[in-house]
Write a protein that holds these residues in place. Sequence first.
Motif, PDB file in Angstrom:
ATOM      1  N   ALA A 141      59.301 122.885  81.948  1.00 34.86           N
ATOM      2  CA  ALA A 141      58.363 122.836  80.836  1.00 34.86           C
ATOM      3  C   ALA A 141      58.961 122.108  79.640  1.00 34.86           C
ATOM      4  O   ALA A 141      60.174 122.130  79.414  1.00 34.86           O
ATOM      5  CB  ALA A 141      57.955 124.248  80.425  1.00 34.86           C
ATOM      6  N   ALA A 142      58.091 121.452  78.884  1.00 36.88           N
ATOM      7  CA  ALA A 142      58.489 120.805  77.633  1.00 36.88           C
ATOM      8  C   ALA A 142      57.259 120.629  76.769  1.00 36.88           C
ATOM      9  O   ALA A 142      56.123 120.575  77.274  1.00 36.88           O
ATOM     10  CB  ALA A 142      59.160 119.459  77.888  1.00 36.88           C
ATOM     11  N   GLU A 143      57.490 120.524  75.466  1.00 32.95           N
ATOM     12  CA  GLU A 143      56.414 120.244  74.526  1.00 32.95           C
ATOM     13  C   GLU A 143      56.906 119.215  73.531  1.00 32.95           C
ATOM     14  O   GLU A 143      58.030 119.299  73.030  1.00 32.95           O
ATOM     15  CB  GLU A 143      55.965 121.510  73.795  1.00 32.95           C
ATOM     16  CG  GLU A 143      54.788 121.275  72.858  1.00 32.95           C
ATOM     17  CD  GLU A 143      54.305 122.559  72.202  1.00 32.95           C
ATOM     18  OE1 GLU A 143      53.166 122.961  72.492  1.00 32.95           O
ATOM     19  OE2 GLU A 143      55.088 123.150  71.433  1.00 32.95           O
ATOM     20  N   VAL A 144      56.062 118.226  73.252  1.00 31.34           N
ATOM     21  CA  VAL A 144      56.364 117.194  72.264  1.00 31.34           C
ATOM     22  C   VAL A 144      55.216 117.169  71.270  1.00 31.34           C
ATOM     23  O   VAL A 144      54.052 117.016  71.661  1.00 31.34           O
ATOM     24  CB  VAL A 144      56.523 115.801  72.917  1.00 31.34           C
ATOM     25  CG1 VAL A 144      56.918 114.766  71.865  1.00 31.34           C
ATOM     26  CG2 VAL A 144      57.538 115.841  74.049  1.00 31.34           C
ATOM     27  N   VAL A 145      55.544 117.338  69.978  1.00 30.81           N
ATOM     28  CA  VAL A 145      54.531 117.320  68.925  1.00 30.81           C
ATOM     29  C   VAL A 145      54.978 116.331  67.856  1.00 30.81           C
ATOM     30  O   VAL A 145      56.097 116.433  67.338  1.00 30.81           O
ATOM     31  CB  VAL A 145      54.331 118.715  68.303  1.00 30.81           C
ATOM     32  CG1 VAL A 145      53.273 118.650  67.208  1.00 30.81           C
ATOM     33  CG2 VAL A 145      53.951 119.724  69.375  1.00 30.81           C
ATOM     34  N   VAL A 146      54.121 115.367  67.544  1.00 33.46           N
ATOM     35  CA  VAL A 146      54.443 114.372  66.523  1.00 33.46           C
ATOM     36  C   VAL A 146      53.214 114.121  65.666  1.00 33.46           C
ATOM     37  O   VAL A 146      52.071 114.334  66.095  1.00 33.46           O
ATOM     38  CB  VAL A 146      54.924 113.041  67.134  1.00 33.46           C
ATOM     39  CG1 VAL A 146      56.223 113.211  67.899  1.00 33.46           C
ATOM     40  CG2 VAL A 146      53.860 112.438  68.043  1.00 33.46           C
ATOM     41  N   SER A 147      53.443 113.656  64.444  1.00 34.99           N
ATOM     42  CA  SER A 147      52.371 113.196  63.558  1.00 34.99           C
ATOM     43  C   SER A 147      52.443 111.682  63.506  1.00 34.99           C
ATOM     44  O   SER A 147      53.495 111.113  63.206  1.00 34.99           O
ATOM     45  CB  SER A 147      52.530 113.798  62.163  1.00 34.99           C
ATOM     46  OG  SER A 147      52.342 115.194  62.203  1.00 34.99           O
TER      47      SER A 147
END
Length: 525
Positions: free
Chosen positions: A456-462
């Motif tokens: 599992a992984a999560e990537v959050v960017v603006s």
Amino acid sequence: MCTCAHHSRATRRTLLAGTSGLVTTAAVARFEPAAAGESRTQTFTGSFSGVNTPDWHYLPVEVPRGVREIEVSYAYEKTDTGLGFSANVIDIGIFDPSGSDLGDAAGFRGWSGGARDSFRISAARATPGYLAGPITPGTWHVALGPFAVVPPGVDYEVRVTLHFGRERRRFRPQPAPRRVPGTGPGWYRGDCHLHTVHSDGRHTQASLAALAREAGLDFIGSTEHNTSSAQLTWGRHAPDDLLVVNGEEVTTRAGHWLALGLPAGTWVDWRFRPDDDALATFTERVRGVGGLAVTAHPFAPEPGSTWGFDPTYAAMDLVEMWNGPWTLDDQVAVEAWHTLLVAGTYVPVMGNSDSHTEDQVVGLPQTVVRAGTLSTPAIVRGLRAGHAWIAESSAVDLDLTASLADRTATCGEALGAAATDLVDVRLTVGGAPGCLAQLRGPLTVLGGAVTDAEGAAEVVVSVPAGLASFVRAEVRRLDGAPVLNPLQGVPGLAMVAMTNPVFLGDRPARPAAARGADTGPATGS
């Protein structure tokens, strides 16, 4: 027995059909009527020199009344190049008196390419790849397709045997249903480039259906080379909860494409090259019956397989970006597609296994499609709109969204953000241990993360919408073994999953061919 000689350098009268390079010699094999239970055979012999050899060569056969079955066999010596493909190949098929010119679907009675050395057709049954039906009196044409012929060339012998008598039974088509009852909106997994014994595959239809279920697939595409025969019998083999999308792999001499979502029994001609300016004619016919046109393995390094038509895929609805295990040609394809995206040209992508044998894993890769139901029309709509992503197996899960205020967009959608807006982009990945998950924009990677032990992984960017017109996701394996043969793999970061883009502003204009796509902005999650 009568021998009729045919040569690619024939001095007899020839007939050129349009600009497609179709050549028919004037010599005809004529059969006299015979009593029921009797058979008659005639033999064609000839050669292709490799010098100005036509793509298609036709052997006319006059079939009298009273014929119960046509049997054709042939022999020639192909050349093993040692490069993974053969030269001096002669493909084979047949057309009945309804016609054999380019696009004459009514006359098409079957094609086996180079996969078989004989076939039979009667009213009740036919060799896989061929269509059972009436043995109509008149001029039939055995079609030869010389391919990769090199000097000094290749000799051939074709034997045509007519069996006389009355066929009391008739073939009864049994196509698969076009929808799975009781299904609703969701993400459905499928592999839409598959082959059985109806062309050059080793799978039976029953064994392929079983492998699809083992791979966790909800739908499969039946895409035999240049023939529609399998479409007429899938109803005998597919389980009730597996959708079979009828199709064909249109195997031209300048690249292959998939016609998907066809009504059962629909045949698409393949006997043209780029100079014939016929591709758009046939892709429009596919769209006219509710189907899709998909460029297959555009950079495949085999003769005839590399895409030789418009490199922007202007006449196509999708491009098959990932074909089988990830190899160098797939990597080249995705980078070329990304370049088109940056330039403002968008054609959605899909991935398929192109499985022919049990060694080629069904569902590696597979396309995950958002659709209103598990039905052929809904799957076609989802693929055309780009509401899809690609995974190496059903173990991999992925979600990509872009959000602004109360609006959310996902694969293939446009968020409608202004250039001054700051968009929140989120990628979540599951079932992919040992991988690098990344968000890519037009010019650079926007963010990334390594998956944990559970995958599992999560990537959050603006992301400023004015600096990135789109975002898309890639998940690549970090633990790949070194590969010495680039045709068998890519050193390092092999693909595990990838998505169609999410457009932060407006969606770019699609090619004129790709009508019917969802081009509007997202209206909510």
